[in-house]
Design an enzyme around this catalytic site. Structure first.
Site: not given
Length: 301
Positions: A38, A66, A80, A172
């Site tokens: 992203d 992550y 987000d 997300r």
């Protein structure tokens, strides 16, 4: 120059932006990446330089790690903080609730991809349809969460957690699903990929450093690692001189005749190394003339 660069992507850059920057720095059109991040995200984005771009369709890394920021209290259309708020005023959970909810996702679950994603529907990317105001049904897909743990509480609304997951997992959406399990709302406010394809953030190279080396080709080349590093998840198959010659000519190598591991699953892939221990191809296990064999499908000689 040929190889893989452990590149650190800055926030605000698309994966295509990264390709264009590295084409200029490495002075070649042959640049690709190993999977999109992203624009909001930072961290590890392995980049394929030169003949290494041939590896892009065979990237096999299943696990990605992550560190994500989760903000409770509202929801947006993009899941987000870059999106438009669609719901707000949701309750703020306690830290013990958040910790338990995060860890409860370890295992497999069916995840519905976000509407703002690059997944295609009838030839169109979902985010293109979303921007045109077109709503489409999205099929849930199974993803695997190998580990998930809460790292810290930043303030009343914000938390950091670490997750290792399968490719195709949308963090997300994982965050909105975590919030739903707590009967509340949340969005992602930050995302850093710390590991993928055996590349780690600790030795990732920034764009700023690369730009200082733009006129130092030897230094740029020294940052590249061999392309087989991307396929470290795959088994190694080492061939003697005779079978190396056959494989390099595109011939299938029969497992029993060559004394190879006959437990390799049909359809799986392996790395071929020749009698000099040089990686030269990816190969796929299959049935040929009613016998198990391994045949090269992409050469890197």
């Amino acid at each position: 120059m040929n190889g893989v660069l452990n590149f650190y992507k800055n926030a605000g850059m698309t994966s295509h932006d990264c390709v264009n920057k590295l084409r200029r720095i490495y002075k070649t059109k042959k640049v690709g990446h190993t999977g999109t991040l992203d624009p909001m995200a930072t961290g590890v984005l392995p980049m394929l330089i030169g003949n290494a771009v041939k590896a892009s369709e065979y990237i096999m890394s299943e696990k990605k790690t992550y560190v994500a920021g989760m903000r409770f209290g509202f929801l947006t259309d993009t899941e987000d903080t870059s999106g438009v708020v669609t719901e707000s005023g949701a309750r703020l959970p306690e830290i013990d609730e958040v910790r338990a909810a995060v860890s409860s996702f370890v295992g497999g679950y069916m995840q519905t991809p976000p509407i703002y994603s690059a997944i295609k529907k009838d030839g169109k990317k979902l985010y293109e349809l979303a921007r045109a105001g077109i709503s489409v049904e999205r099929e849930p897909r199974r993803v695997e969460i190998y580990s998930a743990e809460l790292l810290s509480r930043q303030n009343q609304t914000d938390y950091l957690f670490q997750v290792t997951c399968s490719k195709g997992t949308y963090i997300r959406t994982l965050i909105t699903d975590i919030a739903a399990r707590l009967d509340t709302l949340a969005v992602m406010y930050s995302l850093t990929r710390t590991e993928t394809c055996s590349f780690d953030i600790t030795d990732a190279v920034s764009l700023e450093k690369l730009e200082t080396l733009a006129d130092a080709p030897a230094a740029l080349e020294s940052l590249l690692v061999p392309v087989e590093r991307v396929f470290s998840d795959l088994p190694e198959v080492r061939l003697n001189a005779f079978y190396s010659r056959l494989a390099k000519n595109g011939c299938e190598i029969y497992v029993n005749k060559a004394g190879l591991d006959n437990s390799l699953p049909i359809g799986s892939m392996v790395r071929f190394y020749d009698d000099t221990d040089a990686f030269f191809a990816l190969a796929r296990v299959g049935i040929f003339n009613d016998k198990i064999a391994v045949k090269p499908c992409k050469f890197f000689m």
